[in-house]
Write a protein that holds these residues in place. Structure first.
Motif, PDB file in Angstrom:
ATOM      1  N   SER A  88      -6.668  -6.009 -18.805  1.00 12.71           N
ATOM      2  CA  SER A  88      -7.516  -4.891 -19.209  1.00 12.71           C
ATOM      3  C   SER A  88      -7.282  -4.585 -20.688  1.00 12.71           C
ATOM      4  CB  SER A  88      -7.220  -3.663 -18.353  1.00 12.71           C
ATOM      5  OG  SER A  88      -5.935  -3.181 -18.653  1.00 12.71           O
ATOM      6  N   LEU A  89      -8.265  -3.945 -21.296  1.00 16.90           N
ATOM      7  CA  LEU A  89      -8.169  -3.633 -22.719  1.00 16.90           C
ATOM      8  C   LEU A  89      -6.937  -2.786 -23.039  1.00 16.90           C
ATOM      9  CD1 LEU A  89      -9.239  -3.786 -25.584  1.00 16.90           C
ATOM     10  CD2 LEU A  89     -10.665  -1.804 -25.062  1.00 16.90           C
ATOM     11  N   PRO A  90      -6.677  -1.707 -22.321  1.00 15.79           N
ATOM     12  CA  PRO A  90      -5.475  -0.932 -22.634  1.00 15.79           C
ATOM     13  C   PRO A  90      -4.194  -1.768 -22.541  1.00 15.79           C
ATOM     14  CG  PRO A  90      -6.906   0.348 -21.218  1.00 15.79           C
ATOM     15  CD  PRO A  90      -7.476  -1.031 -21.291  1.00 15.79           C
ATOM     16  N   ALA A  91      -4.147  -2.672 -21.565  1.00 17.57           N
ATOM     17  CA  ALA A  91      -2.951  -3.516 -21.421  1.00 17.57           C
ATOM     18  C   ALA A  91      -2.826  -4.457 -22.619  1.00 17.57           C
ATOM     19  CB  ALA A  91      -3.031  -4.312 -20.121  1.00 17.57           C
ATOM     20  N   ARG A  92      -3.934  -5.022 -23.069  1.00 20.71           N
ATOM     21  CA  ARG A  92      -3.883  -5.907 -24.249  1.00 20.71           C
ATOM     22  C   ARG A  92      -3.506  -5.124 -25.498  1.00 20.71           C
ATOM     23  NH1 ARG A  92      -9.168  -8.383 -22.350  1.00 20.71           N
ATOM     24  NH2 ARG A  92      -9.939  -6.652 -23.570  1.00 20.71           N
ATOM     25  N   LEU A  93      -4.042  -3.917 -25.615  1.00 22.50           N
ATOM     26  CA  LEU A  93      -3.697  -3.077 -26.766  1.00 22.50           C
ATOM     27  C   LEU A  93      -2.207  -2.760 -26.775  1.00 22.50           C
ATOM     28  CD1 LEU A  93      -6.682  -0.553 -26.815  1.00 22.50           C
ATOM     29  CD2 LEU A  93      -6.253  -2.417 -28.426  1.00 22.50           C
ATOM     30  N   LEU A  94      -1.682  -2.396 -25.609  1.00 21.41           N
ATOM     31  CA  LEU A  94      -0.259  -2.076 -25.526  1.00 21.41           C
ATOM     32  C   LEU A  94       0.587  -3.289 -25.893  1.00 21.41           C
ATOM     33  CD1 LEU A  94       1.945  -0.013 -24.900  1.00 21.41           C
ATOM     34  CD2 LEU A  94       1.941  -0.885 -22.556  1.00 21.41           C
ATOM     35  N   ARG A  95       0.216  -4.470 -25.427  1.00 17.79           N
ATOM     36  CA  ARG A  95       0.974  -5.683 -25.732  1.00 17.79           C
ATOM     37  C   ARG A  95       1.009  -5.891 -27.256  1.00 17.79           C
ATOM     38  NH1 ARG A  95       5.093  -7.665 -25.329  1.00 17.79           N
ATOM     39  NH2 ARG A  95       4.925  -6.856 -23.243  1.00 17.79           N
TER      40      ARG A  95
ATOM     41  N   LEU B 183      -8.017  -0.391 -30.997  1.00 14.60           N
ATOM     42  CA  LEU B 183      -6.977   0.616 -30.762  1.00 14.60           C
ATOM     43  C   LEU B 183      -7.455   2.028 -31.099  1.00 14.60           C
ATOM     44  CD1 LEU B 183      -4.086   1.507 -30.114  1.00 14.60           C
ATOM     45  CD2 LEU B 183      -3.475   0.963 -32.477  1.00 14.60           C
ATOM     46  N   MET B 184      -8.155   2.184 -32.211  1.00 11.21           N
ATOM     47  CA  MET B 184      -8.540   3.530 -32.627  1.00 11.21           C
ATOM     48  C   MET B 184      -9.663   4.104 -31.754  1.00 11.21           C
ATOM     49  SD  MET B 184      -6.233   3.974 -34.716  1.00 11.21           S
ATOM     50  CE  MET B 184      -6.571   5.588 -35.373  1.00 11.21           C
ATOM     51  N   ASP B 185     -10.314   3.274 -30.972  1.00  6.54           N
ATOM     52  CA  ASP B 185     -11.364   3.741 -30.059  1.00  6.54           C
ATOM     53  C   ASP B 185     -10.818   4.061 -28.672  1.00  6.54           C
ATOM     54  OD1 ASP B 185     -13.314   3.417 -32.044  1.00  6.54           O
ATOM     55  OD2 ASP B 185     -13.597   1.302 -31.502  1.00  6.54           O
ATOM     56  N   TYR B 186      -9.550   3.754 -28.441  1.00 11.56           N
ATOM     57  CA  TYR B 186      -8.960   3.954 -27.113  1.00 11.56           C
ATOM     58  C   TYR B 186      -8.927   5.439 -26.785  1.00 11.56           C
ATOM     59  CZ  TYR B 186      -5.544   4.514 -23.423  1.00 11.56           C
ATOM     60  OH  TYR B 186      -4.923   4.883 -22.256  1.00 11.56           O
ATOM     61  N   ALA B 187      -9.363   5.759 -25.591  1.00 10.65           N
ATOM     62  CA  ALA B 187      -9.238   7.102 -25.025  1.00 10.65           C
ATOM     63  C   ALA B 187      -8.671   6.920 -23.620  1.00 10.65           C
ATOM     64  CB  ALA B 187     -10.597   7.784 -24.961  1.00 10.65           C
TER      65      ALA B 187
ATOM     66  N   HIS C 123       5.181  -0.303 -17.516  1.00 15.33           N
ATOM     67  CA  HIS C 123       4.905   0.537 -18.685  1.00 15.33           C
ATOM     68  C   HIS C 123       4.026   1.730 -18.305  1.00 15.33           C
ATOM     69  CE1 HIS C 123       6.661  -2.285 -21.522  1.00 15.33           C
ATOM     70  NE2 HIS C 123       6.065  -3.250 -20.851  1.00 15.33           N
ATOM     71  N   PRO C 124       4.599   2.700 -17.587  1.00 13.49           N
ATOM     72  CA  PRO C 124       3.798   3.879 -17.232  1.00 13.49           C
ATOM     73  C   PRO C 124       3.468   4.738 -18.452  1.00 13.49           C
ATOM     74  CG  PRO C 124       6.068   4.169 -16.549  1.00 13.49           C
ATOM     75  CD  PRO C 124       5.949   2.757 -17.048  1.00 13.49           C
ATOM     76  N   GLU C 125       4.124   4.456 -19.577  1.00 10.31           N
ATOM     77  CA  GLU C 125       3.892   5.212 -20.804  1.00 10.31           C
ATOM     78  C   GLU C 125       2.714   4.667 -21.610  1.00 10.31           C
ATOM     79  OE1 GLU C 125       6.103   1.696 -22.310  1.00 10.31           O
ATOM     80  OE2 GLU C 125       6.164   2.844 -20.476  1.00 10.31           O
ATOM     81  N   LEU C 126       1.956   3.739 -21.041  1.00 14.44           N
ATOM     82  CA  LEU C 126       0.866   3.071 -21.755  1.00 14.44           C
ATOM     83  C   LEU C 126      -0.059   4.053 -22.479  1.00 14.44           C
ATOM     84  CD1 LEU C 126      -1.192   0.040 -20.714  1.00 14.44           C
ATOM     85  CD2 LEU C 126      -2.398   2.121 -21.266  1.00 14.44           C
ATOM     86  N   PRO C 127      -0.641   5.050 -21.822  1.00 18.74           N
ATOM     87  CA  PRO C 127      -1.550   5.946 -22.548  1.00 18.74           C
ATOM     88  C   PRO C 127      -0.848   6.695 -23.681  1.00 18.74           C
ATOM     89  CG  PRO C 127      -1.789   6.249 -20.184  1.00 18.74           C
ATOM     90  CD  PRO C 127      -0.593   5.372 -20.401  1.00 18.74           C
ATOM     91  N   ALA C 128       0.353   7.192 -23.392  1.00 21.63           N
ATOM     92  CA  ALA C 128       1.086   7.946 -24.417  1.00 21.63           C
ATOM     93  C   ALA C 128       1.441   7.051 -25.596  1.00 21.63           C
ATOM     94  CB  ALA C 128       2.346   8.560 -23.815  1.00 21.63           C
TER      95      ALA C 128
END
Length: 117
Positions: A4-11, A26-30, A42-47
């Motif tokens: 998923s996009l958030p997972a790729r961004l976090l990586r 990254l700057m468009d992530y909500a 990584h439960p801290e992904l959003p933070a």
């Protein structure tokens, strides 16, 4: 990691590859509900992604302030140098002597030229 996009961004953020994270959005992530469960490790992904966004925004704001300050200091230095520069002497700006003072000066020069030294 997941796909998923958030997972790729976090990586990319964890790998300190912020350029790639920015290019990926990254700057468009909500944060969305369930983003914290995308990666069990990584439960801290959003933070973490929000923190990366905040850090980048702060860095960009600091860069903008630095550039504005540099421009402001250069402008002030140029204005100061312009004030300090001597004015160019032009014939129309030279003060002329009043006629009476000019006559006195001419007589004094004539006397000084006529006297032997």
């Amino acid at each position: 990691m997941g796909t998923s996009l958030p997972a790729r961004l976090l990586r990319r953020v964890l790998d300190d590859d912020l350029d790639a994270a920015l290019a990926a959005g990254l700057m468009d992530y909500a944060p969305s509900p369930g983003d914290d469960a995308l990666l069990p490790d990584h439960p801290e992904l959003p933070a973490r992604l929000l923190q990366a966004q905040h850090q980048l925004q702060c860095a960009w704001a600091a860069r903008a302030r630095y550039r504005a300050r540099t421009q402001r200091l250069a402008r002030r230095a140029a204005e100061r140098d312009a004030r300090r520069a001597p004015a160019a002497a032009t014939p129309e700006m030279k003060p002329s002597l009043p006629p009476a003072a000019a006559a006195i000066l001419a007589r004094a020069k004539a006397r000084a030229a006529g006297k032997p030294s």
